[in-house]
Structures are given as C-alpha cells and as structure tokens.
Design a protein around this motif. Structure first.
Motif, PDB file in Angstrom:
ATOM      1  N   MET A 147       0.842  -1.190   0.000  1.00 38.82           N
ATOM      2  CA  MET A 147       0.000   0.000   0.000  1.00 38.82           C
ATOM      3  C   MET A 147       0.886   1.252   0.000  1.00 38.82           C
ATOM      4  N   THR A 148       0.593   2.178  -0.908  1.00 37.07           N
ATOM      5  CA  THR A 148       1.395   3.382  -1.044  1.00 37.07           C
ATOM      6  C   THR A 148       1.097   4.369   0.092  1.00 37.07           C
ATOM      7  N   VAL A 149       1.996   5.350   0.228  1.00 37.62           N
ATOM      8  CA  VAL A 149       1.801   6.387   1.248  1.00 37.62           C
ATOM      9  C   VAL A 149       0.539   7.185   0.952  1.00 37.62           C
ATOM     10  N   PHE A 150       0.287   7.455  -0.318  1.00 39.48           N
ATOM     11  CA  PHE A 150      -0.914   8.200  -0.705  1.00 39.48           C
ATOM     12  C   PHE A 150      -2.177   7.443  -0.297  1.00 39.48           C
ATOM     13  N   ALA A 151      -2.193   6.134  -0.538  1.00 41.94           N
ATOM     14  CA  ALA A 151      -3.355   5.332  -0.154  1.00 41.94           C
ATOM     15  C   ALA A 151      -3.509   5.280   1.361  1.00 41.94           C
ATOM     16  N   PHE A 152      -2.382   5.201   2.069  1.00 41.35           N
ATOM     17  CA  PHE A 152      -2.441   5.174   3.536  1.00 41.35           C
ATOM     18  C   PHE A 152      -3.003   6.478   4.096  1.00 41.35           C
ATOM     19  N   LEU A 153      -2.529   7.614   3.572  1.00 42.49           N
ATOM     20  CA  LEU A 153      -3.036   8.900   4.050  1.00 42.49           C
ATOM     21  C   LEU A 153      -4.504   9.080   3.705  1.00 42.49           C
TER      22      LEU A 153
ATOM     23  N   SER B 266     -15.164  -3.513  -6.759  1.00 43.21           N
ATOM     24  CA  SER B 266     -16.515  -4.068  -6.660  1.00 43.21           C
ATOM     25  C   SER B 266     -16.655  -5.023  -5.475  1.00 43.21           C
ATOM     26  N   ASP B 267     -15.533  -5.424  -4.881  1.00 40.96           N
ATOM     27  CA  ASP B 267     -15.574  -6.326  -3.730  1.00 40.96           C
ATOM     28  C   ASP B 267     -15.642  -5.580  -2.401  1.00 40.96           C
ATOM     29  N   LEU B 268     -15.933  -4.286  -2.457  1.00 46.72           N
ATOM     30  CA  LEU B 268     -15.938  -3.458  -1.252  1.00 46.72           C
ATOM     31  C   LEU B 268     -16.903  -3.982  -0.199  1.00 46.72           C
ATOM     32  N   ASN B 269     -18.107  -4.327  -0.611  1.00 48.20           N
ATOM     33  CA  ASN B 269     -19.103  -4.814   0.347  1.00 48.20           C
ATOM     34  C   ASN B 269     -18.685  -6.155   0.952  1.00 48.20           C
ATOM     35  N   LEU B 270     -18.060  -7.011   0.151  1.00 43.11           N
ATOM     36  CA  LEU B 270     -17.586  -8.295   0.650  1.00 43.11           C
ATOM     37  C   LEU B 270     -16.509  -8.100   1.712  1.00 43.11           C
ATOM     38  N   VAL B 271     -15.558  -7.200   1.437  1.00 42.84           N
ATOM     39  CA  VAL B 271     -14.493  -6.922   2.402  1.00 42.84           C
ATOM     40  C   VAL B 271     -15.082  -6.327   3.678  1.00 42.84           C
ATOM     41  N   THR B 272     -16.068  -5.437   3.532  1.00 50.14           N
ATOM     42  CA  THR B 272     -16.726  -4.843   4.699  1.00 50.14           C
ATOM     43  C   THR B 272     -17.354  -5.913   5.571  1.00 50.14           C
ATOM     44  N   ALA B 273     -18.095  -6.824   4.952  1.00 46.37           N
ATOM     45  CA  ALA B 273     -18.758  -7.881   5.701  1.00 46.37           C
ATOM     46  C   ALA B 273     -17.753  -8.770   6.428  1.00 46.37           C
ATOM     47  N   VAL B 274     -16.648  -9.082   5.767  1.00 43.05           N
ATOM     48  CA  VAL B 274     -15.628  -9.943   6.380  1.00 43.05           C
ATOM     49  C   VAL B 274     -14.986  -9.254   7.577  1.00 43.05           C
ATOM     50  N   ILE B 275     -14.660  -7.958   7.434  1.00 47.08           N
ATOM     51  CA  ILE B 275     -14.018  -7.225   8.531  1.00 47.08           C
ATOM     52  C   ILE B 275     -14.941  -7.119   9.736  1.00 47.08           C
TER      53      ILE B 275
ATOM     54  N   MET C 275      -9.421  -1.859   4.875  1.00 45.43           N
ATOM     55  CA  MET C 275     -10.078  -1.823   3.565  1.00 45.43           C
ATOM     56  C   MET C 275      -9.087  -1.441   2.473  1.00 45.43           C
ATOM     57  N   ALA C 276      -8.301  -0.395   2.739  1.00 44.95           N
ATOM     58  CA  ALA C 276      -7.342   0.057   1.737  1.00 44.95           C
ATOM     59  C   ALA C 276      -6.283  -1.007   1.466  1.00 44.95           C
ATOM     60  N   PHE C 277      -5.833  -1.677   2.519  1.00 47.64           N
ATOM     61  CA  PHE C 277      -4.821  -2.722   2.349  1.00 47.64           C
ATOM     62  C   PHE C 277      -5.372  -3.884   1.520  1.00 47.64           C
ATOM     63  N   ALA C 278      -6.612  -4.279   1.809  1.00 47.65           N
ATOM     64  CA  ALA C 278      -7.208  -5.402   1.080  1.00 47.65           C
ATOM     65  C   ALA C 278      -7.412  -5.077  -0.395  1.00 47.65           C
ATOM     66  N   LEU C 279      -7.859  -3.848  -0.672  1.00 46.16           N
ATOM     67  CA  LEU C 279      -8.177  -3.484  -2.049  1.00 46.16           C
ATOM     68  C   LEU C 279      -6.941  -3.075  -2.845  1.00 46.16           C
ATOM     69  N   ASN C 280      -5.841  -2.745  -2.162  1.00 45.74           N
ATOM     70  CA  ASN C 280      -4.629  -2.329  -2.863  1.00 45.74           C
ATOM     71  C   ASN C 280      -3.564  -3.420  -2.906  1.00 45.74           C
ATOM     72  N   THR C 281      -3.887  -4.585  -2.373  1.00 49.50           N
ATOM     73  CA  THR C 281      -2.944  -5.703  -2.417  1.00 49.50           C
ATOM     74  C   THR C 281      -3.306  -6.605  -3.592  1.00 49.50           C
TER      75      THR C 281
END
Length: 315
Positions: free
Chosen positions: A1-7, A275-284, A261-267
């Motif tokens: 994950m980049t610094v920009f994504a982390f911020l 499009s997997d945002l809702n799936l990641v939300t449910a898992v977390i 969320m950012a780590f999951a979607l940027n890895t």
C-alpha cells in the motif's frame, strides 16, 4: 500500500470516526438502534455544498456549512426521536422512516442528485496557506485538519457524557425506569442523544464533501455498517469501561477499518477489486464480532459496559 493510499485511508478513518462516535451514542449509550445516519450523512453534505455553491455567505460559507450541517442532522435525529417517543413507533422503524424521507429532502436541497464544489472555497483551501507556512504538505495538511475537528468533537462528547446529564443519558440506555424514579427524563435524554448523534454524522458528511469536492444523495448508503464496524473494532481493542477510552477507541476502530479496507483493495496478491468493497466490509465486521470470543479467556470475553459511577473529586 502506497503512502498516498495510507493517508487517504487515515483521512477517511478520521472523518468516519465522527460516525463511530455517533453510533456509540445511540447503540451503546442509549440502546437505540438508529438507521437515520444513512440519511443524515448526505443531508450534511447537501447543506454544506449548497451553502458553499450559493456564495451568499462569502468566505465564511465552508465553516458555516459545518455548523448548518450539524443543525440539519440534529433536526433529523429529533424527528426520529419524536416518532419513537411521541407516537410509540418502533425505534428501528422510526429511523427508517426518517432515513427514507431524508433522501427526497436532500435532492430538494441540492436541486439535483449530486452537487460538485470543485473550484469553490472550502476549509482545505482556506487553511492551506497556514499549513504551507509551516512547511506541511497538502496530503498531511488534510489529515491534520480533520484530526483537529474530530479531536474537538470527541472532547466535547466526553465532557457531555461525564456531566450529570450525560450520566442520565447513560442510565437511560441501561435502565430508563431508574432515571424516572430519580426525577430524570429519559425522553429528554433520548432527544438530545439522537440530535447530537445525527448532528455529528451530518458534520462528517459536510467535511467529506469539502475534502472530496462533491455531494451525492447516495453517499450515506452503508454508513451505519461503517459506524458499527468502528465501534466493534474499538471495543475489541480496548475492553475498557472508561468513557474517554471508549470514545477514542471508536475513532481508532474507524481508522483501522479504513486501513484494512485500503490494504485489502490495494494488495494485488488478494485479487480483490473495487466491486468487492461490500464483501471486504462484511468480512471485517464479522471478524470484529468473532474476535472477542476468540480471546484466551475461554471464549467468554464480555462486552464492555459503561460505568454509571461518577468520580467524586477528592477534597
């Protein structure tokens, strides 16, 4: 994950930290399941964006927009409380009715489903020279500005809950008859609690709009899930009954949620897409719910409860 994504994740986590505090007030303090927040967030966005674009207030519009958004969200919370208390409508149903009505009201306020504020004066553009003078980069400046607003809001909520009225609010969620027996008003506590809660969510929407340059009527979809995730993650981490710790935990939970969320979607190795945002939300959220039961204390970790004892200063 980049610094920009982390911020970016840190910035969003701080903004939704206000949502986490709001959900904590309703679900944990008042024991009032409130879905109004899904309508309050875009309501605050709509009010702030309309004030900024109209230009009638001038340079103070971005800051007045935050206050106006808070008041608009407070009105939405009061409507939910009024339906639930005055007409004895089920709490969940009352909040759903207000949330549905807010959708049409938001379109009325903006005059369209979405309203851009790009090129307009915002809290970011107005504070940029001060941060530039301190040699702070734009991305860091955005995070620091949001952090300052969230810190002030959190301090005020901690002071409220530590007061005599806050003690009555905390008692209302656990035993409303106890409040009535001691001459208090559980109805007043509910009105104030829902007004403050939805005001915070609406202010979060106003901040989001000014930082991202647009207001959208669908921006509030899933807000309650994000707020619950922040509360659950925070409680999983701290396990304390102190008010200030629980409030800070809500903010930290929101930040961790956004970073996860950012780590999951940027890895790329995970193969996840936007499009997997809702799936990641449910898992977390599911992992946050299961985590307390997986602790070493025999799968019986109790949920932290608020203490009704008020500290008496030593003489």
């Amino acid at each position: 994950m980049t610094v920009f994504a982390f911020l970016g994740a840190l910035e969003l986590g701080l903004i939704y930290g206000l949502v986490g505090i709001a959900v904590f007030l309703t679900f944990r303090v008042l024991d009032f399941p409130d879905l109004t927040v899904d309508g309050s967030l875009p309501l605050g966005s709509a009010v702030a964006a309309t004030l900024i674009v109209s230009g009638g207030i001038g340079a103070m519009a971005p800051w007045v927009g935050l206050v106006a958004a808070f008041l608009a969200g407070a009105c939405a919370g009061l409507i939910t409380a009024f339906l639930a208390i005055r007409f004895n409508i089920l709490n969940l149903l009352a909040s759903i009715l207000t949330m549905i009505a807010a959708y049409s009201i938001n379109i009325r306020i903006m005059g369209r489903p979405n309203l851009p504020v790009l090129g307009e004066e915002t809290i970011i553009s107005q504070t940029a020279p001060a941060f530039a003078a301190m040699d702070v980069g734009q991305d860091f400046a955005r995070v620091l500005l949001v952090l300052a607003v969230v810190a002030v809001a959190a301090w005020l909520i901690i002071r409220l809950l530590a007061s005599d009225f806050g003690l009555a609010m905390r008692a209302t969620g656990q035993n409303s008859r106890f409040v009535l027996a001691n001459g208090g008003s559980s109805a007043l506590c509910t009105y104030v609690g829902l007004a403050v809660s939805n005001g915070l969510v609406a202010m979060a929407g106003a901040i989001f709009t000014q930082l991202n340059g647009f207001a959208d009527v669908n921006a509030g979809v899933g807000t309650i899930v994000v707020g619950l995730a922040a509360v659950i993650l925070g409680e999983t981490l701290v396990g304390s009954r102190k008010i200030w710790v629980l409030i800070v935990a809500c903010i930290m939970g929101s930040i961790l949620y956004r970073i996860a969320m950012a780590f999951a979607l940027n890895t790329s190795s995970l193969g996840l897409q936007a499009s997997d945002l809702n799936l990641v939300t449910a898992v977390i959220v599911a992992l946050a719910l299961v985590a307390p039961k997986m602790r070493k204390s025999g799968f019986k970790a109790p949920r932290p409860r608020l203490s009704l004892q008020k500290k008496v200063p030593a003489k």
